[in-house]
Design an enzyme around this catalytic site. Sequence first.
Site, PDB file in Angstrom:
ATOM      1  N   THR A 179       1.506  -2.522 -67.787  1.00 10.22           N
ATOM      2  CA  THR A 179       1.397  -2.300 -66.341  1.00 10.22           C
ATOM      3  C   THR A 179       2.778  -1.987 -65.786  1.00 10.22           C
ATOM      4  O   THR A 179       3.795  -2.369 -66.377  1.00 10.22           O
ATOM      5  CB  THR A 179       0.858  -3.560 -65.646  1.00 10.22           C
ATOM      6  OG1 THR A 179       1.732  -4.645 -65.970  1.00 10.22           O
ATOM      7  CG2 THR A 179      -0.543  -3.885 -66.108  1.00 10.22           C
ATOM      8  N   GLU A 325      -5.202  -0.987 -65.795  1.00  9.65           N
ATOM      9  CA  GLU A 325      -6.203  -1.935 -66.297  1.00  9.65           C
ATOM     10  C   GLU A 325      -7.607  -1.324 -66.385  1.00  9.65           C
ATOM     11  O   GLU A 325      -8.501  -1.908 -66.987  1.00  9.65           O
ATOM     12  CB  GLU A 325      -6.288  -3.151 -65.352  1.00  9.65           C
ATOM     13  CG  GLU A 325      -5.118  -4.112 -65.430  1.00  9.65           C
ATOM     14  CD  GLU A 325      -3.951  -3.741 -64.529  1.00  9.65           C
ATOM     15  OE1 GLU A 325      -3.827  -2.552 -64.172  1.00  9.65           O
ATOM     16  OE2 GLU A 325      -3.156  -4.639 -64.202  1.00  9.65           O
ATOM     17  N   LYS A 434       0.466  -7.633 -40.783  1.00  5.85           N
ATOM     18  CA  LYS A 434      -0.291  -8.521 -39.895  1.00  5.85           C
ATOM     19  C   LYS A 434       0.424  -8.600 -38.556  1.00  5.85           C
ATOM     20  O   LYS A 434       1.469  -9.217 -38.427  1.00  5.85           O
ATOM     21  CB  LYS A 434      -0.434  -9.905 -40.513  1.00  5.85           C
ATOM     22  CG  LYS A 434      -1.523 -10.690 -39.813  1.00  5.85           C
ATOM     23  CD  LYS A 434      -2.122 -11.744 -40.707  1.00  5.85           C
ATOM     24  CE  LYS A 434      -3.518 -12.115 -40.228  1.00  5.85           C
ATOM     25  NZ  LYS A 434      -4.076 -13.229 -40.944  1.00  5.85           N
ATOM     26  N   TRP A 439      -4.921  -7.228 -38.846  1.00  4.98           N
ATOM     27  CA  TRP A 439      -4.413  -6.459 -39.980  1.00  4.98           C
ATOM     28  C   TRP A 439      -4.288  -4.977 -39.628  1.00  4.98           C
ATOM     29  O   TRP A 439      -5.167  -4.402 -39.007  1.00  4.98           O
ATOM     30  CB  TRP A 439      -5.358  -6.594 -41.177  1.00  4.98           C
ATOM     31  CG  TRP A 439      -5.408  -7.975 -41.740  1.00  4.98           C
ATOM     32  CD1 TRP A 439      -6.438  -8.857 -41.640  1.00  4.98           C
ATOM     33  CD2 TRP A 439      -4.386  -8.631 -42.487  1.00  4.98           C
ATOM     34  NE1 TRP A 439      -6.120 -10.022 -42.277  1.00  4.98           N
ATOM     35  CE2 TRP A 439      -4.859  -9.921 -42.817  1.00  4.98           C
ATOM     36  CE3 TRP A 439      -3.104  -8.264 -42.915  1.00  4.98           C
ATOM     37  CZ2 TRP A 439      -4.113 -10.831 -43.547  1.00  4.98           C
ATOM     38  CZ3 TRP A 439      -2.368  -9.168 -43.648  1.00  4.98           C
ATOM     39  CH2 TRP A 439      -2.864 -10.440 -43.960  1.00  4.98           C
TER      40      TRP A 439
HETATM   41  P1  AMP Z   1      -1.108   1.543 -61.880  1.00  5.96           P
HETATM   42  O1  AMP Z   1      -1.727   0.499 -62.713  1.00  5.96           O
HETATM   43  O2  AMP Z   1       0.384   1.559 -61.963  1.00  5.96           O
HETATM   44  O3  AMP Z   1      -1.684   2.878 -62.141  1.00  5.96           O
HETATM   45  O4  AMP Z   1      -1.400   1.195 -60.355  1.00  5.96           O
HETATM   46  C1  AMP Z   1      -2.701   0.938 -59.896  1.00  5.96           C
HETATM   47  C2  AMP Z   1      -2.694   0.826 -58.398  1.00  5.96           C
HETATM   48  O5  AMP Z   1      -2.383   2.092 -57.801  1.00  5.96           O
HETATM   49  C3  AMP Z   1      -4.025   0.464 -57.790  1.00  5.96           C
HETATM   50  O6  AMP Z   1      -4.295  -0.916 -57.870  1.00  5.96           O
HETATM   51  C4  AMP Z   1      -3.846   0.933 -56.356  1.00  5.96           C
HETATM   52  O7  AMP Z   1      -3.091   0.017 -55.596  1.00  5.96           O
HETATM   53  C5  AMP Z   1      -3.012   2.193 -56.541  1.00  5.96           C
HETATM   54  N1  AMP Z   1      -3.882   3.372 -56.493  1.00  5.96           N
HETATM   55  C6  AMP Z   1      -4.357   4.084 -57.523  1.00  5.96           C
HETATM   56  N2  AMP Z   1      -5.093   5.132 -57.088  1.00  5.96           N
HETATM   57  C7  AMP Z   1      -5.094   5.068 -55.741  1.00  5.96           C
HETATM   58  C8  AMP Z   1      -5.681   5.851 -54.700  1.00  5.96           C
HETATM   59  N3  AMP Z   1      -6.396   6.933 -54.960  1.00  5.96           N
HETATM   60  N4  AMP Z   1      -5.478   5.453 -53.422  1.00  5.96           N
HETATM   61  C9  AMP Z   1      -4.741   4.352 -53.132  1.00  5.96           C
HETATM   62  N5  AMP Z   1      -4.154   3.593 -54.067  1.00  5.96           N
HETATM   63  C10 AMP Z   1      -4.328   3.931 -55.355  1.00  5.96           C
END
Ligand code: AMP
Length: 536
Positions: A179, A325, A434, A439
């Site tokens: 991650t 994930e 907030k 929110w």
């Molecule tokens: P990663 O594991 O680094 O790919 O990050 C995943 C996170 O990216 C998700 O939990 C979201 O917070 C963000 N994310 C992924 N796709 C989107 C999307 N289309 N719109 C908003 N946030 C996104």
Amino acid sequence: MLSTMMSYPLTTNHVLERAGTLFGDRVVAWRRPDKTVVRHTYADMRRRARALAAALVAAGIGRGDRVATLMWNNGPHLEAYFGIPAAGAVLHTLNLRLAPEDIAYIVNDAEDRIVILDDVLLPLWEKIRPHVNVERVLVAGAGSLPNWAESYEAFIAGRGADYVYPDLDEHAACGMCYTSGTTGRPKGVVYGHRSTVLHSLTIAIPDCLGLSVNDAVLAVTPMFHANSWGVPYAAAMMGANQVFPGPHLGAEDLLDLMAEERITLALGVPTIWMMIQQALDAAPARWPLVKGMRMMVGGSAVPPAMIRAFDRHGLTIKHGWGMTETSPVGSLAWLKPQHADAGYDAQVSVRAKQGIPLPLVEMRIVGDAGEQSHDGKSAGELQVRGPWITGSYFKVGAQPDKFTADGWLRTGDVATLDAEGYMRIADRTKDLIKSGGEWISSVDLENAVMGHPAVAEAAVIAVAHPKWDERPLAVVVAKPGQHVSAEALREHLLAQFPKWMVPDDYAFVDALPKTSTGKFLKTKLREDFRGYRAKG
Ligand code: AMP
């Protein structure tokens, strides 16, 4: 009673065989560091991936052993995507944008035995090397080698013609990705043969990417991050041509490649597409792109203004949501028949949502009072489960802050689900603002600020306020050669939001800090603006 169906394991080896034998003449092309384009076919890719598998087995790599890659998007990386799992081993993609110490931590945590590098990344490996203990370093590309490294070409030469795939359990690991770890240490997510095959099949369906043998796919999303959204596997399964940019990620380089290779589907994060949009707006006729080219965009929210801007160029954004994930695609925004006559504005607002869960993926929204109704308004934490959603982390297991007792992944995203099944992300839990007990979604404000014609990029963060506790601060990058004032932005936002949601504070900067995968790095922005006192 059990079915009469065969118990046939789902493995990436099947995908490799299919690509190499049924679509053997389809193209795998990539840009080398010197910008020349190398052209292989799937038949070449199959032969070389099998050679890699045979060489790994001969080198003593056993089932489940981790073999790392530190590579740009290119043909040898695709060979590793298939060749390492074909040896029964685990492809561990390393994020080359991380600091050398972080990469070293990840290599050690994963216990990588061999690493395959691009020659241009040798200087980076020099910095990692003293802190890790891998047995062999294989270098792809030309160039002279230090005495501790070996040529990848020599390693695979003459191998694999009679290679016999190992019998694999479909639940066996085939890949691994850490991650991004904006908080805490990065954690390993382990993909399986079965999860990868099911994910590939599903993202290819017509309502998702609509992938076919007629496509030419350009993966700008890094192959080191969540398997480049799984598309290299899906494209190989369908026999689509695959084109990789190598290390050349500038807007003009990418547009040249899209035009020259007749790309029909390209994928990348919004920050890449912002650059591309600016280049296209500045010279709309310069690149003869395939009309109707699809662009899968995700990783962070796609501003509706971006969807409209590309529509004007005859190019279609498909907005998806996912995480490392979740393999990573969890949902994608596609229109249902009832939207056909809804009008363009309504269609854009549906396409800007994070979308409908893919088949086999379940989503729920959980608030303080339990599961929220699907009314498009009640927000809470997005939780997901399905056959390509991780249920734990490598070595760490399933801690309660990431997984619920009844087996769902807690995404850390705040979202709503509506009656039509569309999921919409409001924020990351920690990015919500907030103000006076209410929110405010930073994502909604960012999207709207980026809808202003003079704005290139914007991120909204919470800053302390004596009366309201927190207020939004918009940090804005203007388009090159353009100017925009705080008053103009306030006016622009007041037309779309109630007054209390609209920021009073605007900061103008030359660039926004980004994560290694191109998302706005809000932790850094919050640090930069710590001590900032909101107006009012
Ligand atoms: P990663 O594991 O680094 O790919 O990050 C995943 C996170 O990216 C998700 O939990 C979201 O917070 C963000 N994310 C992924 N796709 C989107 C999307 N289309 N719109 C908003 N946030 C996104």
